[in-house]
Design an enzyme around this catalytic site. Structure first.
Site, mmCIF file in Angstrom:
data_model
loop_
_atom_site.group_PDB
_atom_site.id
_atom_site.type_symbol
_atom_site.label_atom_id
_atom_site.label_comp_id
_atom_site.label_asym_id
_atom_site.label_seq_id
_atom_site.Cartn_x
_atom_site.Cartn_y
_atom_site.Cartn_z
ATOM 1 N N GLY A 1 2.976 2.125 10.636
ATOM 2 C CA GLY A 1 3.974 3.181 10.431
ATOM 3 C C GLY A 1 4.750 3.539 11.673
ATOM 4 O O GLY A 1 5.415 4.581 11.715
ATOM 5 N N HIS B 1 -9.312 1.369 5.042
ATOM 6 C CA HIS B 1 -8.026 1.512 5.736
ATOM 7 C C HIS B 1 -8.208 2.468 6.919
ATOM 8 O O HIS B 1 -8.967 3.437 6.833
ATOM 9 C CB HIS B 1 -6.962 2.050 4.764
ATOM 10 C CG HIS B 1 -5.589 1.984 5.332
ATOM 11 N ND1 HIS B 1 -5.129 2.900 6.263
ATOM 12 C CD2 HIS B 1 -4.587 1.099 5.144
ATOM 13 C CE1 HIS B 1 -3.892 2.567 6.614
ATOM 14 N NE2 HIS B 1 -3.541 1.478 5.949
ATOM 15 N N GLY C 1 2.984 -1.150 4.115
ATOM 16 C CA GLY C 1 3.125 0.253 3.718
ATOM 17 C C GLY C 1 4.568 0.564 3.354
ATOM 18 O O GLY C 1 5.051 0.230 2.272
ATOM 19 N N GLY C 2 5.285 1.162 4.300
ATOM 20 C CA GLY C 2 6.639 1.681 4.065
ATOM 21 C C GLY C 2 7.582 0.712 3.358
ATOM 22 O O GLY C 2 8.290 1.091 2.411
ATOM 23 N N GLU D 1 -6.500 4.792 8.031
ATOM 24 C CA GLU D 1 -6.224 6.204 7.741
ATOM 25 C C GLU D 1 -7.444 6.858 7.106
ATOM 26 O O GLU D 1 -7.739 8.028 7.363
ATOM 27 C CB GLU D 1 -4.982 6.326 6.838
ATOM 28 C CG GLU D 1 -3.712 6.051 7.637
ATOM 29 C CD GLU D 1 -2.550 5.490 6.821
ATOM 30 O OE1 GLU D 1 -2.582 5.540 5.576
ATOM 31 O OE2 GLU D 1 -1.595 4.981 7.454
ATOM 32 N N GLU E 1 -5.141 -4.919 10.677
ATOM 33 C CA GLU E 1 -4.102 -3.912 10.879
ATOM 34 C C GLU E 1 -4.335 -3.171 12.197
ATOM 35 O O GLU E 1 -5.145 -2.228 12.239
ATOM 36 C CB GLU E 1 -4.133 -2.884 9.742
ATOM 37 C CG GLU E 1 -3.817 -3.450 8.385
ATOM 38 C CD GLU E 1 -3.201 -2.402 7.470
ATOM 39 O OE1 GLU E 1 -2.197 -2.710 6.839
ATOM 40 O OE2 GLU E 1 -3.712 -1.278 7.410
ATOM 41 N N SER F 1 3.755 -2.236 10.204
ATOM 42 C CA SER F 1 5.222 -2.317 10.362
ATOM 43 C C SER F 1 5.795 -3.673 9.946
ATOM 44 O O SER F 1 6.730 -4.174 10.555
ATOM 45 C CB SER F 1 5.631 -1.964 11.799
ATOM 46 O OG SER F 1 5.263 -0.629 12.092
ATOM 47 N N ASN G 1 0.880 -1.171 0.000
ATOM 48 C CA ASN G 1 0.000 0.000 0.000
ATOM 49 C C ASN G 1 0.913 1.214 0.000
ATOM 50 O O ASN G 1 1.511 1.542 1.016
ATOM 51 C CB ASN G 1 -0.895 -0.016 1.250
ATOM 52 C CG ASN G 1 -1.715 1.265 1.371
ATOM 53 O OD1 ASN G 1 -1.787 2.057 0.436
ATOM 54 N ND2 ASN G 1 -2.330 1.472 2.536
ATOM 55 N N TRP G 2 1.007 1.842 -1.144
ATOM 56 C CA TRP G 2 1.964 2.959 -1.289
ATOM 57 C C TRP G 2 1.477 4.243 -0.642
ATOM 58 O O TRP G 2 2.210 5.205 -0.564
ATOM 59 C CB TRP G 2 2.240 3.193 -2.767
ATOM 60 C CG TRP G 2 3.192 2.199 -3.365
ATOM 61 C CD1 TRP G 2 3.783 1.132 -2.744
ATOM 62 C CD2 TRP G 2 3.669 2.178 -4.725
ATOM 63 N NE1 TRP G 2 4.603 0.464 -3.623
ATOM 64 C CE2 TRP G 2 4.545 1.083 -4.853
ATOM 65 C CE3 TRP G 2 3.438 2.981 -5.841
ATOM 66 C CZ2 TRP G 2 5.191 0.778 -6.053
ATOM 67 C CZ3 TRP G 2 4.075 2.670 -7.027
ATOM 68 C CH2 TRP G 2 4.951 1.585 -7.122
ATOM 69 N N LYS G 3 0.217 4.291 -0.262
ATOM 70 C CA LYS G 3 -0.348 5.510 0.326
ATOM 71 C C LYS G 3 -0.061 6.689 -0.610
ATOM 72 O O LYS G 3 -0.092 6.503 -1.826
ATOM 73 C CB LYS G 3 0.187 5.704 1.747
ATOM 74 C CG LYS G 3 -0.006 4.414 2.573
ATOM 75 C CD LYS G 3 0.252 4.533 4.025
ATOM 76 C CE LYS G 3 -0.018 3.175 4.696
ATOM 77 N NZ LYS G 3 0.121 3.208 6.130
HETATM 78 O O1 LIG Z 1 -1.692 -0.555 4.609
HETATM 79 C C1 LIG Z 1 -0.608 -0.689 5.182
HETATM 80 C C2 LIG Z 1 -0.485 -0.377 6.572
HETATM 81 O O2 LIG Z 1 -1.051 0.837 6.895
HETATM 82 C C3 LIG Z 1 0.867 -0.634 7.161
HETATM 83 O O3 LIG Z 1 1.773 0.432 6.946
HETATM 84 P P1 LIG Z 1 3.282 0.222 7.452
HETATM 85 O O4 LIG Z 1 3.743 -1.087 6.853
HETATM 86 O O5 LIG Z 1 4.031 1.397 6.891
HETATM 87 O O6 LIG Z 1 3.240 0.154 8.931
#
Ligand SMILES: O=C[C@H](O)COP(=O)(O)O
Length: 253
Positions: free
Chosen positions: A173, A95, A234-235, A97, A167, A213, A9-11
């Site tokens: 994050g 999600h 994500g990251g 967020e 999640e 994470s 998920n690149w956000k």
């Molecule tokens: O959609 C992915 C999640 O929000 C996890 O993000 P993260 O891997 O950066 O903690």
């Protein structure tokens, strides 16, 4: 028996050019889709280019949200039929967020899940508790309620097409992942709720990812857990080599 699914998920990261460079770099090195579903959910502006870039490879492209209506006066939104027209296959729904910052509710999540299924998109439905909920011992109650509401009104066949992403909000994050055992316990609870709602066969066919994470160091131990069928990352999905290494975990465990 459940095919693993790892989704990045690149956000709100990467320009279209950066996204294309990423896809060029990884697309021929994605493991076979017979063994794993490898997905990147990219910013809306990059969907068209990346679907074209990934065509004929084992890399699948997803959106990060969508509206439930087919079309209409909804400024800034993207519809399921617009995603269909691009050839997008997956869409993240609910999600945390989007729930926290953009007014997503259990009700809109349910509408979007239904719309995604009507349009043959694979929804990745996110659930998970805040740190306050966890400290208050309410994780099971909150996750149960989110699952029940997201799946409301869906039949067996429709339910089996959903991917659930557990999640915990406090792990997103933050670098503070849930322990594999903790994550697995909640994923088991989710599967139990699904078997109350549906047949055991359907509940056992639904894939459940862990997200929060996840990185190259912890993915092996997370994927080794019996109730975890993949990860929503994500990251650590933003770098091509890191993403490929995450996909490689499926072979290692
Ligand atoms: O959609 C992915 C999640 O929000 C996890 O993000 P993260 O891997 O950066 O903690």
């Amino acid at each position: 028996m459940r095919k693993p699914i790892i989704a990045g998920n690149w956000k709100m990261y990467k320009t279209v050019d950066e996204a294309k460079r990423f896809a060029e770099e990884v697309k021929e090195r994605i493991p076979s889709a017979e063994a794993i579903d490898s997905v990147i959910c990219v910013p809306a502006i990059a969907l068209d280019s990346l679907v074209k870039e990934a065509a004929g490879t084992d890399l699948k492209i997803g959106a990060q949200t969508m509206h439930w209506e087919k079309e209409g006066a909804y400024t800034g939104e993207i519809s399921p039929s617009q995603l269909n027209a691009l050839g997008v296959e997956y869409v993240i729904i609910g999600h945390s967020e989007r729930r926290a910052m953009f007014g997503e509710t259990d009700e809109t999540v349910n509408k979007k899940v239904k719309a995604a299924i009507r349009h043959s998109l694979h929804p990745i439905v996110c659930v998970g508790e805040s740190i306050e909920v966890r400290k208050g011992g309410q994780t099971t109650a909150v996750v149960r309620s989110e699952i029940e509401k997201a799946f409301h009104g869906l039949g067996e066949e429709e339910a089996s097409r959903i991917v659930v992403a557990y999640e915990p909000i406090w792990a997103i994050g933050t670098g503070e992942s849930a322990t594999p055992e903790d994550a697995d316990n909640v994923c088991e609870t989710i599967r139990n709720v699904l078997s109350e709602l549906y047949s055991e066969t359907t509940a056992n066919s639904i894939r459940i990812q862990y997200g929060g994470s996840v990185n190259e160091k912890n993915i092996d131990s997370i994927l080794a857990m019996p109730h975890i069928d993949g990860a929503l990352v994500g990251g650590a999905s933003l770098d091509p080599e890191s993403f490929l290494n995450l996909l490689g975990a499926v072979k290692r465990v």
